[in-house]
Design a protein around this motif. Sequence first.
Motif, short mmCIF file in Angstrom:
data_model
loop_
_atom_site.label_atom_id
_atom_site.label_comp_id
_atom_site.label_asym_id
_atom_site.label_seq_id
_atom_site.Cartn_x
_atom_site.Cartn_y
_atom_site.Cartn_z
N TYR A 37 3.01 12.49 0.56
CA TYR A 37 3.53 11.56 -0.55
C TYR A 37 4.91 11.31 -0.19
O TYR A 37 5.55 11.98 0.62
N VAL A 38 5.24 9.94 -0.74
CA VAL A 38 6.55 9.38 -0.45
C VAL A 38 6.98 8.80 -1.84
O VAL A 38 6.43 8.23 -2.57
N PRO A 39 8.16 9.37 -2.41
CA PRO A 39 8.54 8.94 -3.63
C PRO A 39 8.70 7.35 -3.62
O PRO A 39 9.03 6.58 -2.80
N GLY A 40 8.23 6.79 -4.78
CA GLY A 40 8.13 5.21 -4.97
C GLY A 40 6.74 4.67 -4.62
O GLY A 40 6.36 3.61 -4.98
N MET A 41 5.79 5.60 -4.09
CA MET A 41 4.64 5.19 -3.44
C MET A 41 3.67 4.60 -4.80
O MET A 41 3.67 5.24 -5.87
N THR A 42 2.70 3.76 -4.49
CA THR A 42 1.89 3.05 -5.44
C THR A 42 0.23 3.44 -5.10
O THR A 42 0.18 4.00 -3.87
N VAL A 43 -0.48 3.35 -5.76
CA VAL A 43 -2.10 3.59 -5.49
C VAL A 43 -2.39 2.82 -4.28
O VAL A 43 -2.93 3.33 -3.11
N GLN A 44 -1.93 1.35 -4.02
CA GLN A 44 -2.04 0.51 -3.39
C GLN A 44 -1.55 1.10 -1.80
O GLN A 44 -2.14 0.89 -0.63
N ASN A 45 -0.30 1.56 -1.81
CA ASN A 45 0.31 2.16 -0.76
C ASN A 45 -0.55 3.35 -0.13
O ASN A 45 -0.78 3.44 1.15
N ALA A 46 -1.02 4.28 -1.20
CA ALA A 46 -1.95 5.41 -0.65
C ALA A 46 -3.13 5.07 -0.12
O ALA A 46 -3.42 5.45 0.88
N ILE A 47 -3.83 3.87 -0.60
CA ILE A 47 -4.90 3.22 -0.07
C ILE A 47 -4.71 2.49 1.35
O ILE A 47 -5.58 2.74 2.23
N ALA A 48 -3.56 2.06 1.56
CA ALA A 48 -3.17 1.76 2.91
C ALA A 48 -3.03 2.83 3.65
O ALA A 48 -3.76 2.65 5.07
N LEU A 49 -2.66 3.83 3.49
CA LEU A 49 -2.39 5.12 4.35
C LEU A 49 -3.97 5.50 4.79
O LEU A 49 -4.08 6.16 5.70
N ALA A 50 -4.74 5.41 3.75
CA ALA A 50 -6.15 5.93 4.12
C ALA A 50 -7.06 4.73 4.64
O ALA A 50 -8.31 4.98 4.68
N GLY A 51 -6.41 3.99 5.48
CA GLY A 51 -7.19 3.09 5.86
C GLY A 51 -7.80 1.78 5.28
O GLY A 51 -8.71 0.88 5.80
N GLY A 52 -7.28 1.45 4.05
CA GLY A 52 -7.80 0.43 3.42
C GLY A 52 -8.99 0.76 2.58
O GLY A 52 -9.61 1.68 2.79
N PHE A 53 -9.43 -0.38 1.86
CA PHE A 53 -10.73 -0.33 1.30
C PHE A 53 -11.79 -0.63 2.10
O PHE A 53 -11.80 -1.18 3.24
N THR A 54 -13.19 0.09 1.89
CA THR A 54 -14.14 -0.14 2.55
C THR A 54 -14.72 -1.66 1.95
O THR A 54 -14.18 -2.01 1.14
N PRO A 55 -15.81 -2.29 2.82
CA PRO A 55 -16.24 -3.37 2.06
C PRO A 55 -16.76 -3.14 0.50
O PRO A 55 -16.88 -3.89 -0.22
#
Length: 192
Positions: free
Chosen positions: A133-151
Amino acid sequence: MVTVQKRHRLSIALMLAITTAVASCSSYRPAPKAFHEATIQPYRVDSGDRLRVTVFDQRDLTNTYSVDQAGYVAFPLIGSVPARGRTLQELEGQIAAQLQKGYLRNPDVSIEIDRYRSIFVMGEVGQPGQYTYVPGMTVQNAIALAGGFTPRGLQSNADITRKINGEILTGRVLISDPVLAGDTIYIRERLF
């Protein structure tokens, strides 16, 4: 002709019912009010946090300490200190008060977060798992860390499970919403 009209009305009614059902499944349903209030409250310590404790002029006491599974910090001289659910300022005061009881005169204690507890990203992402976790993180940032969305990933919102005041709540948020340390984010599969 009557049967054609009835069939036509029936098919229109069926299409409306299906459209309404699909729309309600994929529509944005806001998280409880407590979700948004939690993002503006002072940070509360919990298991998995690592704290940098500085006791002014006491090199042997200044160190990093982890909050254990039970929510305690093992601190020299004073033993286990309950930390779960406390703000950093409350914990500073608690440690200072304990140190003042026979160990130090007017101890000056300062605490900062050395490492926040992890977040978890699950569901329709490239690499589900545990992330820092990084302060100021958004859901979108977390998704980017996790390799982005699947199709198949739904890209408009996500479900978050969050511990608030000792209670575990789940709510649906937009991907632009903030994440808190310890959150579990679940990306659902889109319908179409």
